[in-house]
Design a protein around this motif. Sequence first.
Motif, PDB file in Angstrom:
ATOM      1  N   THR A   1      95.180 -15.939  -2.289  1.00  0.00           N
ATOM      2  CA  THR A   1      96.367 -16.306  -1.521  1.00  0.00           C
ATOM      3  C   THR A   1      96.930 -17.624  -2.032  1.00  0.00           C
ATOM      4  OG1 THR A   1      95.075 -17.469   0.180  1.00  0.00           O
ATOM      5  CG2 THR A   1      95.524 -15.123   0.539  1.00  0.00           C
ATOM      6  N   ASP A   2      98.169 -17.883  -1.707  1.00  0.00           N
ATOM      7  CA  ASP A   2      98.844 -19.112  -2.126  1.00  0.00           C
ATOM      8  C   ASP A   2      98.328 -20.276  -1.278  1.00  0.00           C
ATOM      9  OD1 ASP A   2     100.527 -21.145  -2.864  1.00  0.00           O
ATOM     10  OD2 ASP A   2     102.380 -20.007  -2.581  1.00  0.00           O
ATOM     11  N   ASP A   3      97.642 -21.224  -1.921  1.00  0.00           N
ATOM     12  CA  ASP A   3      97.057 -22.326  -1.156  1.00  0.00           C
ATOM     13  C   ASP A   3      98.104 -23.320  -0.659  1.00  0.00           C
ATOM     14  OD1 ASP A   3      97.745 -23.638  -3.482  1.00  0.00           O
ATOM     15  OD2 ASP A   3      95.688 -24.100  -4.087  1.00  0.00           O
ATOM     16  N   ARG A   4      99.365 -23.074  -0.998  1.00  0.00           N
ATOM     17  CA  ARG A   4     100.443 -23.921  -0.466  1.00  0.00           C
ATOM     18  C   ARG A   4     100.944 -23.401   0.876  1.00  0.00           C
ATOM     19  NH1 ARG A   4     104.271 -23.345  -5.583  1.00  0.00           N
ATOM     20  NH2 ARG A   4     103.543 -21.201  -5.182  1.00  0.00           N
ATOM     21  N   GLY A   5     100.527 -22.200   1.241  1.00  0.00           N
ATOM     22  CA  GLY A   5     100.983 -21.619   2.496  1.00  0.00           C
ATOM     23  C   GLY A   5     100.230 -22.151   3.696  1.00  0.00           C
ATOM     24  N   ALA A   6     100.769 -21.863   4.880  1.00  0.00           N
ATOM     25  CA  ALA A   6     100.129 -22.295   6.120  1.00  0.00           C
ATOM     26  C   ALA A   6      98.783 -21.594   6.266  1.00  0.00           C
ATOM     27  CB  ALA A   6     101.026 -21.963   7.312  1.00  0.00           C
ATOM     28  N   VAL A   7      97.797 -22.319   6.787  1.00  0.00           N
ATOM     29  CA  VAL A   7      96.446 -21.778   6.922  1.00  0.00           C
ATOM     30  C   VAL A   7      96.457 -20.522   7.790  1.00  0.00           C
ATOM     31  CG1 VAL A   7      94.147 -22.205   7.882  1.00  0.00           C
ATOM     32  CG2 VAL A   7      95.269 -23.956   6.507  1.00  0.00           C
ATOM     33  N   ARG A   8      97.192 -20.551   8.903  1.00  0.00           N
ATOM     34  CA  ARG A   8      97.184 -19.401   9.807  1.00  0.00           C
ATOM     35  C   ARG A   8      97.765 -18.160   9.129  1.00  0.00           C
ATOM     36  NH1 ARG A   8     101.158 -22.826  11.743  1.00  0.00           N
ATOM     37  NH2 ARG A   8     103.278 -21.988  11.827  1.00  0.00           N
ATOM     38  N   GLN A   9      98.782 -18.347   8.273  1.00  0.00           N
ATOM     39  CA  GLN A   9      99.359 -17.213   7.563  1.00  0.00           C
ATOM     40  C   GLN A   9      98.377 -16.671   6.521  1.00  0.00           C
ATOM     41  OE1 GLN A   9     101.991 -15.465   8.172  1.00  0.00           O
ATOM     42  NE2 GLN A   9     101.762 -14.113   6.399  1.00  0.00           N
TER      43      GLN A   9
ATOM     44  N   ARG B   1      92.019 -18.220  15.721  1.00  0.00           N
ATOM     45  CA  ARG B   1      92.414 -17.621  17.008  1.00  0.00           C
ATOM     46  C   ARG B   1      93.836 -17.060  16.917  1.00  0.00           C
ATOM     47  NH1 ARG B   1      91.473 -21.874  19.833  1.00  0.00           N
ATOM     48  NH2 ARG B   1      89.241 -21.392  19.936  1.00  0.00           N
ATOM     49  N   GLU B   2      94.738 -17.809  16.268  1.00  0.00           N
ATOM     50  CA  GLU B   2      96.116 -17.351  16.113  1.00  0.00           C
ATOM     51  C   GLU B   2      96.176 -16.087  15.246  1.00  0.00           C
ATOM     52  OE1 GLU B   2      98.198 -20.682  14.531  1.00  0.00           O
ATOM     53  OE2 GLU B   2      98.097 -21.841  16.375  1.00  0.00           O
ATOM     54  N   ALA B   3      95.351 -16.045  14.212  1.00  0.00           N
ATOM     55  CA  ALA B   3      95.303 -14.850  13.355  1.00  0.00           C
ATOM     56  C   ALA B   3      94.802 -13.653  14.148  1.00  0.00           C
ATOM     57  CB  ALA B   3      94.412 -15.117  12.141  1.00  0.00           C
ATOM     58  N   PHE B   4      93.814 -13.863  15.005  1.00  0.00           N
ATOM     59  CA  PHE B   4      93.295 -12.773  15.841  1.00  0.00           C
ATOM     60  C   PHE B   4      94.400 -12.219  16.744  1.00  0.00           C
ATOM     61  CE2 PHE B   4      88.460 -13.883  15.978  1.00  0.00           C
ATOM     62  CZ  PHE B   4      88.365 -13.565  14.633  1.00  0.00           C
TER      63      PHE B   4
ATOM     64  N   LEU C   1      95.171  -3.917  15.009  1.00  0.00           N
ATOM     65  CA  LEU C   1      94.013  -3.869  14.125  1.00  0.00           C
ATOM     66  C   LEU C   1      92.751  -4.428  14.757  1.00  0.00           C
ATOM     67  CD1 LEU C   1      95.701  -4.871  10.752  1.00  0.00           C
ATOM     68  CD2 LEU C   1      94.969  -2.597  11.483  1.00  0.00           C
ATOM     69  N   VAL C   2      92.874  -5.292  15.754  1.00  0.00           N
ATOM     70  CA  VAL C   2      91.703  -5.799  16.467  1.00  0.00           C
ATOM     71  C   VAL C   2      91.960  -5.730  17.962  1.00  0.00           C
ATOM     72  CG1 VAL C   2      91.163  -7.399  14.564  1.00  0.00           C
ATOM     73  CG2 VAL C   2      92.350  -8.258  16.604  1.00  0.00           C
ATOM     74  N   GLU C   3      90.872  -5.761  18.703  1.00  0.00           N
ATOM     75  CA  GLU C   3      90.943  -5.810  20.164  1.00  0.00           C
ATOM     76  C   GLU C   3      90.226  -7.070  20.624  1.00  0.00           C
ATOM     77  OE1 GLU C   3      89.644  -3.269  24.142  1.00  0.00           O
ATOM     78  OE2 GLU C   3      88.998  -2.616  22.148  1.00  0.00           O
TER      79      GLU C   3
END
Length: 249
Positions: free
Chosen positions: A12-20, A58-61, A69-71
């Motif tokens: 992944t692009d390490d310049r992007g936001a961590v949550r993304q 948590r935001e990714a979840f 995709l997750v519950e």
Amino acid sequence: MNTRLLTLWQKTDDRGAVRQRLYHVLRQSIIRMVLAPGQALSEKEIADTFDVSRQPVREAFIRLSEAGLVEVRPQRGTYVVRISRQAVLEARFVREAVEVAVAKLAAEQGLDEATLNELRELIERQRRCVDPQDYDRFFQLDEAFHRTLALGVHQQAAWRVTEEVKAQLDRVRYLSVPDSTPIDKLIGQHTRIVDTIARRDVEAAAEAMAVHQREIWQSLPDLVRRFPAMFEDSASATLGAERTTEADL
């Protein structure tokens, strides 16, 4: 598991936001069965794996939950959902409607030579995935093929809709290759789509895309039989009922 997650993270692009980045890595891990249906996910373990705080995890979840995709079960934990055959059929219905419309528009309007050449080059690169059985690379090129086609007729919104619904489909596609759906068959379908668009045959282009999008439906019963633990409704529903549902769609 951690090694494969880290491999995806490093791509992944390490310049992007961590949550993304986390969302992308976890989404791909679920689609590729690195994180299996029914598997429990730990905020702490994932945060430790990527050396990040628990908040972006948590935001990714939450986003993964919204994508189906997750519950997230309060006081119990977060789990990768098993594949719902009904959700797959509904997602396939939406994607077929969108992508058939894109193919028809491309044939009606015509694609510029640069886009046609790009599509053909993507198909050639897909062929080079057959002998080494590089399925991950093939799926990346498959996604690039459909994205290029949609953007070639300036339908960015159509591609966004496709991206939203295709997560459920992609899990089934990963299970289906190579046994249920050989990739050379998919490459042949891609070739027919481009050829019919290039000769501006609207009806043939629509039919070629429809056949391609229905490939998942053809392979689904076999996958349910082979991988029953990965499907949430494999024990109770009948394949005949699904065929009726598909016919009604």
